[in-house]
Design a protein around this motif. Sequence first.
Motif, PDB file in Angstrom:
ATOM      1  N   LEU A  92       0.985   4.015  -2.889  1.00 25.56           N
ATOM      2  CA  LEU A  92       0.504   5.552  -2.345  1.00 25.56           C
ATOM      3  C   LEU A  92       1.585   6.385  -2.924  1.00 25.56           C
ATOM      4  O   LEU A  92       1.312   7.421  -3.502  1.00 25.56           O
ATOM      5  CB  LEU A  92       0.374   5.445  -0.929  1.00 25.56           C
ATOM      6  CG  LEU A  92      -1.306   5.005  -0.538  1.00 25.56           C
ATOM      7  CD1 LEU A  92      -1.173   4.762   0.800  1.00 25.56           C
ATOM      8  CD2 LEU A  92      -2.502   5.436  -1.144  1.00 25.56           C
ATOM      9  N   ASN A  93       2.669   6.013  -2.637  1.00 28.14           N
ATOM     10  CA  ASN A  93       4.000   6.832  -3.119  1.00 28.14           C
ATOM     11  C   ASN A  93       3.801   7.107  -4.537  1.00 28.14           C
ATOM     12  O   ASN A  93       4.180   8.336  -4.999  1.00 28.14           O
ATOM     13  CB  ASN A  93       5.282   6.342  -2.368  1.00 28.14           C
ATOM     14  CG  ASN A  93       6.341   7.329  -2.563  1.00 28.14           C
ATOM     15  OD1 ASN A  93       6.241   8.518  -2.289  1.00 28.14           O
ATOM     16  ND2 ASN A  93       7.304   6.775  -3.044  1.00 28.14           N
ATOM     17  N   GLU A 146      -1.562   7.394   3.410  1.00 25.27           N
ATOM     18  CA  GLU A 146      -0.235   7.163   3.539  1.00 25.27           C
ATOM     19  C   GLU A 146      -0.097   7.186   5.007  1.00 25.27           C
ATOM     20  O   GLU A 146       0.969   6.516   5.741  1.00 25.27           O
ATOM     21  CB  GLU A 146       0.673   8.112   2.684  1.00 25.27           C
ATOM     22  CG  GLU A 146       2.171   7.729   2.929  1.00 25.27           C
ATOM     23  CD  GLU A 146       2.882   8.963   1.884  1.00 25.27           C
ATOM     24  OE1 GLU A 146       4.039   8.189   1.006  1.00 25.27           O
ATOM     25  OE2 GLU A 146       2.669  10.079   2.060  1.00 25.27           O
ATOM     26  N   GLN A 147      -0.606   8.360   5.779  1.00 28.12           N
ATOM     27  CA  GLN A 147      -0.036   8.412   7.031  1.00 28.12           C
ATOM     28  C   GLN A 147      -0.773   7.372   7.968  1.00 28.12           C
ATOM     29  O   GLN A 147      -0.295   6.778   8.986  1.00 28.12           O
ATOM     30  CB  GLN A 147      -0.613   9.720   7.632  1.00 28.12           C
ATOM     31  CG  GLN A 147      -0.126  11.040   7.094  1.00 28.12           C
ATOM     32  CD  GLN A 147      -0.807  12.186   7.602  1.00 28.12           C
ATOM     33  OE1 GLN A 147      -1.900  12.059   8.012  1.00 28.12           O
ATOM     34  NE2 GLN A 147      -0.268  13.364   7.360  1.00 28.12           N
ATOM     35  N   HIS A 188      -4.557  10.732  -0.785  1.00 31.00           N
ATOM     36  CA  HIS A 188      -3.499   9.676  -0.920  1.00 31.00           C
ATOM     37  C   HIS A 188      -2.696  10.054   0.375  1.00 31.00           C
ATOM     38  O   HIS A 188      -1.833   8.962   1.047  1.00 31.00           O
ATOM     39  CB  HIS A 188      -2.764   9.788  -2.067  1.00 31.00           C
ATOM     40  CG  HIS A 188      -3.305   9.108  -3.301  1.00 31.00           C
ATOM     41  ND1 HIS A 188      -4.314   9.647  -4.012  1.00 31.00           N
ATOM     42  CD2 HIS A 188      -3.264   7.813  -3.690  1.00 31.00           C
ATOM     43  CE1 HIS A 188      -4.947   8.936  -4.665  1.00 31.00           C
ATOM     44  NE2 HIS A 188      -4.296   7.665  -4.739  1.00 31.00           N
ATOM     45  N   ARG A 189      -2.344  11.205   0.543  1.00 28.88           N
ATOM     46  CA  ARG A 189      -1.257  11.452   2.015  1.00 28.88           C
ATOM     47  C   ARG A 189      -1.862  10.924   3.212  1.00 28.88           C
ATOM     48  O   ARG A 189      -1.201  10.466   4.091  1.00 28.88           O
ATOM     49  CB  ARG A 189      -0.937  13.038   1.894  1.00 28.88           C
ATOM     50  CG  ARG A 189       0.094  13.295   0.626  1.00 28.88           C
ATOM     51  CD  ARG A 189       1.094  14.346   1.172  1.00 28.88           C
ATOM     52  NE  ARG A 189       1.788  14.786  -0.048  1.00 28.88           N
ATOM     53  CZ  ARG A 189       2.653  14.382  -0.225  1.00 28.88           C
ATOM     54  NH1 ARG A 189       3.450  13.044   0.200  1.00 28.88           N
ATOM     55  NH2 ARG A 189       3.506  14.823  -1.506  1.00 28.88           N
ATOM     56  N   SER A 242       1.302   4.146   7.318  1.00 30.52           N
ATOM     57  CA  SER A 242       2.875   4.593   7.950  1.00 30.52           C
ATOM     58  C   SER A 242       2.576   4.242   9.604  1.00 30.52           C
ATOM     59  O   SER A 242       3.476   3.836  10.488  1.00 30.52           O
ATOM     60  CB  SER A 242       3.233   5.990   7.925  1.00 30.52           C
ATOM     61  OG  SER A 242       3.625   6.108   6.401  1.00 30.52           O
ATOM     62  N   TRP A 256       0.918  -1.182   0.087  1.00 31.46           N
ATOM     63  CA  TRP A 256       0.033  -0.082   0.190  1.00 31.46           C
ATOM     64  C   TRP A 256       0.834   1.347  -0.091  1.00 31.46           C
ATOM     65  O   TRP A 256       0.617   2.290  -0.810  1.00 31.46           O
ATOM     66  CB  TRP A 256      -0.852  -0.028   1.136  1.00 31.46           C
ATOM     67  CG  TRP A 256      -2.268  -0.557   0.719  1.00 31.46           C
ATOM     68  CD1 TRP A 256      -2.986  -1.640   0.994  1.00 31.46           C
ATOM     69  CD2 TRP A 256      -3.336   0.329   0.367  1.00 31.46           C
ATOM     70  NE1 TRP A 256      -4.009  -1.967   0.565  1.00 31.46           N
ATOM     71  CE2 TRP A 256      -4.654  -0.745   0.012  1.00 31.46           C
ATOM     72  CE3 TRP A 256      -3.567   1.406   0.007  1.00 31.46           C
ATOM     73  CZ2 TRP A 256      -5.501  -0.046  -0.300  1.00 31.46           C
ATOM     74  CZ3 TRP A 256      -4.548   2.038  -0.528  1.00 31.46           C
ATOM     75  CH2 TRP A 256      -5.716   1.169  -0.653  1.00 31.46           C
ATOM     76  N   LEU A 257       1.891   1.266   0.732  1.00 34.11           N
ATOM     77  CA  LEU A 257       2.700   2.553   1.212  1.00 34.11           C
ATOM     78  C   LEU A 257       3.479   2.647  -0.625  1.00 34.11           C
ATOM     79  O   LEU A 257       3.687   3.848  -0.898  1.00 34.11           O
ATOM     80  CB  LEU A 257       3.756   2.386   2.106  1.00 34.11           C
ATOM     81  CG  LEU A 257       2.921   2.486   3.505  1.00 34.11           C
ATOM     82  CD1 LEU A 257       3.982   2.202   4.468  1.00 34.11           C
ATOM     83  CD2 LEU A 257       2.639   3.949   3.750  1.00 34.11           C
ATOM     84  N   GLU A 258       3.906   1.626  -0.912  1.00 34.66           N
ATOM     85  CA  GLU A 258       4.813   1.752  -2.271  1.00 34.66           C
ATOM     86  C   GLU A 258       3.815   2.270  -3.280  1.00 34.66           C
ATOM     87  O   GLU A 258       3.798   3.227  -4.240  1.00 34.66           O
ATOM     88  CB  GLU A 258       5.200   0.527  -2.743  1.00 34.66           C
ATOM     89  CG  GLU A 258       6.430  -0.114  -2.122  1.00 34.66           C
ATOM     90  CD  GLU A 258       6.949  -1.387  -2.106  1.00 34.66           C
ATOM     91  OE1 GLU A 258       6.213  -1.976  -3.303  1.00 34.66           O
ATOM     92  OE2 GLU A 258       7.668  -2.198  -1.445  1.00 34.66           O
TER      93      GLU A 258
END
Length: 163
Positions: free
Chosen positions: A111-112, A151-152, A147-148, A155, A107-109
């Motif tokens: 989203l980035n 991401e939070q 998206h940020r 994370s 997910w993090l990849e």
Amino acid sequence: MTQDADANLEKVNNQIISEFSKTLEMFSLNKTEAQLFVTLYLHEAPMTLDQMKDALGKSKTAMSYAVRRLQEFNLVERVFQKGVRKDLYEAREDLYKKFMKTYVNRWLESLNLQINNLADIQEDLDRYPHEHKELFEHKIHEAISFHRSLEQVFSKIKKNDFL
């Protein structure tokens, strides 16, 4: 065991594989990968590609590809057994942590990548005057903010003790 008992045991095994696989497919594994992982997880000993092929009724090529993908996700590992010449594979233990870690990292990849792609679109938009430019800029800004926020959240999950 009697033939009926063997048939019933096989039926239960197939039901477990089917149901558990459905859950794993929610973690972006395809059907074959999910079924293979469950088969390896339920099997008491490491398996060769030939054994996997026979157990799932799929081709050796399909098993080889699925095993590689599962290794990429750190869900399956190749193991050594003295006297065995073929590669052996087994499912890694600690399912919850492995799947959550893999899932959160993916997910993090993703989203980035999406944030970067949206930022590139925003830069391209700045180069071209357009009557709807403000609307597009607003929508892109909202999408990046969304998206940020995700991401939070992911994370925080990644930093949590259970991963």
